[in-house]
Design a protein around this motif. Structure first.
Motif, PDB file in Angstrom:
ATOM      1  N   HIS A  85       0.805  -1.243   0.000  1.00 17.12           N
ATOM      2  CA  HIS A  85       0.000   0.000   0.000  1.00 17.12           C
ATOM      3  C   HIS A  85       0.834   1.287   0.000  1.00 17.12           C
ATOM      4  O   HIS A  85       0.308   2.366   0.210  1.00 17.12           O
ATOM      5  N   GLU A  86       2.154   1.156  -0.221  1.00 15.91           N
ATOM      6  CA  GLU A  86       2.996   2.356  -0.255  1.00 15.91           C
ATOM      7  C   GLU A  86       3.754   2.437  -1.568  1.00 15.91           C
ATOM      8  O   GLU A  86       4.165   1.419  -2.123  1.00 15.91           O
ATOM      9  N   LEU A  87       3.970   3.679  -2.050  1.00 18.23           N
ATOM     10  CA  LEU A  87       4.757   3.885  -3.261  1.00 18.23           C
ATOM     11  C   LEU A  87       6.217   3.537  -2.983  1.00 18.23           C
ATOM     12  O   LEU A  87       6.759   3.889  -1.930  1.00 18.23           O
ATOM     13  N   VAL A  88       6.839   2.844  -3.932  1.00 20.74           N
ATOM     14  CA  VAL A  88       8.270   2.537  -3.826  1.00 20.74           C
ATOM     15  C   VAL A  88       9.029   3.691  -4.488  1.00 20.74           C
ATOM     16  O   VAL A  88       8.874   3.927  -5.693  1.00 20.74           O
ATOM     17  N   THR A  89       9.810   4.425  -3.704  1.00 22.44           N
ATOM     18  CA  THR A  89      10.472   5.628  -4.241  1.00 22.44           C
ATOM     19  C   THR A  89      11.963   5.643  -3.906  1.00 22.44           C
ATOM     20  O   THR A  89      12.431   4.909  -3.030  1.00 22.44           O
ATOM     21  N   ASP A  90      12.673   6.508  -4.640  1.00 25.06           N
ATOM     22  CA  ASP A  90      14.101   6.798  -4.390  1.00 25.06           C
ATOM     23  C   ASP A  90      15.000   5.564  -4.445  1.00 25.06           C
ATOM     24  O   ASP A  90      15.987   5.465  -3.708  1.00 25.06           O
ATOM     25  N   VAL A  91      14.661   4.622  -5.318  1.00 28.05           N
ATOM     26  CA  VAL A  91      15.500   3.423  -5.472  1.00 28.05           C
ATOM     27  C   VAL A  91      16.589   3.722  -6.503  1.00 28.05           C
ATOM     28  O   VAL A  91      16.322   4.262  -7.567  1.00 28.05           O
ATOM     29  N   ASP A  92      17.834   3.366  -6.171  1.00 31.15           N
ATOM     30  CA  ASP A  92      18.957   3.600  -7.089  1.00 31.15           C
ATOM     31  C   ASP A  92      19.217   2.406  -8.009  1.00 31.15           C
ATOM     32  O   ASP A  92      19.659   2.570  -9.144  1.00 31.15           O
ATOM     33  N   MET A 106      11.558   1.694 -16.382  1.00 35.21           N
ATOM     34  CA  MET A 106      10.800   2.869 -16.825  1.00 35.21           C
ATOM     35  C   MET A 106      10.931   4.022 -15.828  1.00 35.21           C
ATOM     36  O   MET A 106      10.823   5.187 -16.188  1.00 35.21           O
ATOM     37  N   MET A 107      11.186   3.666 -14.552  1.00 36.11           N
ATOM     38  CA  MET A 107      11.376   4.670 -13.501  1.00 36.11           C
ATOM     39  C   MET A 107      12.844   5.119 -13.423  1.00 36.11           C
ATOM     40  O   MET A 107      13.265   5.748 -12.447  1.00 36.11           O
ATOM     41  N   LYS A 108      13.637   4.725 -14.447  1.00 37.98           N
ATOM     42  CA  LYS A 108      15.058   5.107 -14.558  1.00 37.98           C
ATOM     43  C   LYS A 108      15.916   4.518 -13.433  1.00 37.98           C
ATOM     44  O   LYS A 108      16.861   5.146 -12.957  1.00 37.98           O
ATOM     45  N   VAL A 109      15.564   3.310 -13.010  1.00 40.15           N
ATOM     46  CA  VAL A 109      16.336   2.602 -11.976  1.00 40.15           C
ATOM     47  C   VAL A 109      17.235   1.577 -12.666  1.00 40.15           C
ATOM     48  O   VAL A 109      16.784   0.827 -13.529  1.00 40.15           O
ATOM     49  N   PHE A 110      18.512   1.524 -12.277  1.00 39.24           N
ATOM     50  CA  PHE A 110      19.448   0.557 -12.857  1.00 39.24           C
ATOM     51  C   PHE A 110      19.102  -0.859 -12.391  1.00 39.24           C
ATOM     52  O   PHE A 110      18.852  -1.090 -11.207  1.00 39.24           O
ATOM     53  N   SER A 111      19.106  -1.809 -13.332  1.00 42.39           N
ATOM     54  CA  SER A 111      18.874  -3.215 -12.993  1.00 42.39           C
ATOM     55  C   SER A 111      20.104  -4.034 -13.355  1.00 42.39           C
ATOM     56  O   SER A 111      20.633  -3.920 -14.466  1.00 42.39           O
TER      57      SER A 111
END
Length: 290
Positions: free
Chosen positions: A52-59, A82-87
């Motif tokens: 129930h929470e947004l996942v934010t500020d992930v590098d 799509m959220m510009k997070v490196f995988s």
């Protein structure tokens, strides 16, 4: 950095080791079950909701996606991209690695050694298929099989025909491969991180078992790769566009033959066999790239 490990079980060895290695290097480590992530898709604002929470500020993310949930797991990885997070493993590379047939075609195009393989559209002409891989004994693999499941050694032509007919009757997709006798039930796993082999082990199947998977009771020991084997492993990982890969190959009279390139290779076997901190190598790759 804030690094997310996508894993369905926090108690798994690989998951625990990645969290430990990341925290030791001062990162905030989170484990999210990818099957419980909700994806919000809208113009310019892709988002992920977890508990129930947004996942934010992930590098960065380190996907540990099991074969049974490849479709949804890949969708989650794609959403992070799509959220510009490196995988550590790109979504497209993950999909490609899970398709055994597509993988073999990619590896063949890269001019890598492979066991001779035949794939047909439920052909009734089983004797012709058997002949094309050099006759029995031969290996029959389910395209969806993992960890040595769905892999059959047919020791005679009659046995091979029976197994092929049974799989065809079940509308199960299989590939037929030549049996590499000189490998003697052993294979090599080379662990590649960011274009470097960081560890390698030789896995030996237990007595009477042709599959060397550790999940099937095989044993593992450290091995020093030949230059040819190391080059083959690096080329295989590169051709599959995988930053982290477990490259499985057989030692044959005609050089190393690639069996498979795994996009979520387990850390337990390789770390215990080699004594190397593979998890740390993956975290350092994240540091260089994210």
């Amino acid at each position: 950095m804030k690094i997310v490990v996508l894993s369905r079980n926090t108690k798994l060895y690989s998951t625990k080791r990645l969290v430990e290695a990341g925290e030791k290097r001062g990162h905030e480590m989170l484990v999210l079950d990818h099957t419980k992530c909700d994806l919000i898709i809208e113009k310019r604002k892709p988002a992920i909701v977890y508990n129930h929470e947004l996942v934010t500020d992930v590098d960065a993310i380190i996907p540990r996606i099991g074969a049974s949930v490849t479709f949804y797991g890949t969708a989650v990885v794609r959403q992070f991209e799509m959220m510009k997070v490196f995988s550590v493993v790109e979504s497209q590379a993950l999909v490609r690695s899970r398709d055994k047939l597509s993988s073999l075609q990619v590896l063949s195009r890269a001019n890598l050694g492979l066991p001779k393989t035949v794939f047909t559209n439920y052909s009734k002409d089983t004797s012709e298929i058997i002949k094309k891989v050099g006759g029995a004994p031969l290996i029959i693999k389910l395209l969806e099989g993992t960890q040595g499941l769905g892999v059959v050694l047919a020791e005679t032509k009659k046995a091979a025909e029976s197994v092929l007919e049974a799989f065809n009757g079940l509308q199960a997709r299989v590939i037929v491969q030549e049996y590499i006798k000189e490998a003697k039930g052993a294979d090599i796993r080379a662990f590649v991180v960011d274009g470097v082999v960081v560890g390698a082990m030789k896995r030996q199947g237990k007595e009477g078992e042709f599959r060397s998977n550790l999940h099937r009771g095989g044993t593992a020991e450290i091995i020093e790769l030949t230059e040819e084997e190391e080059n083959a492993a690096l080329k295989a990982a590169k051709s599959m566009r995988l930053g982290v890969a477990g490259v499985d190959m057989l030692q044959s009279d005609r050089g190393p033959l690639i069996l498979e390139v795994n996009s979520s290779p387990g850390l337990e076997g390789i770390e215990k066999a080699t004594g190397k901190d593979i998890a740390k190598s993956i975290i350092r790759y994240v540091e260089r790239s994210a």
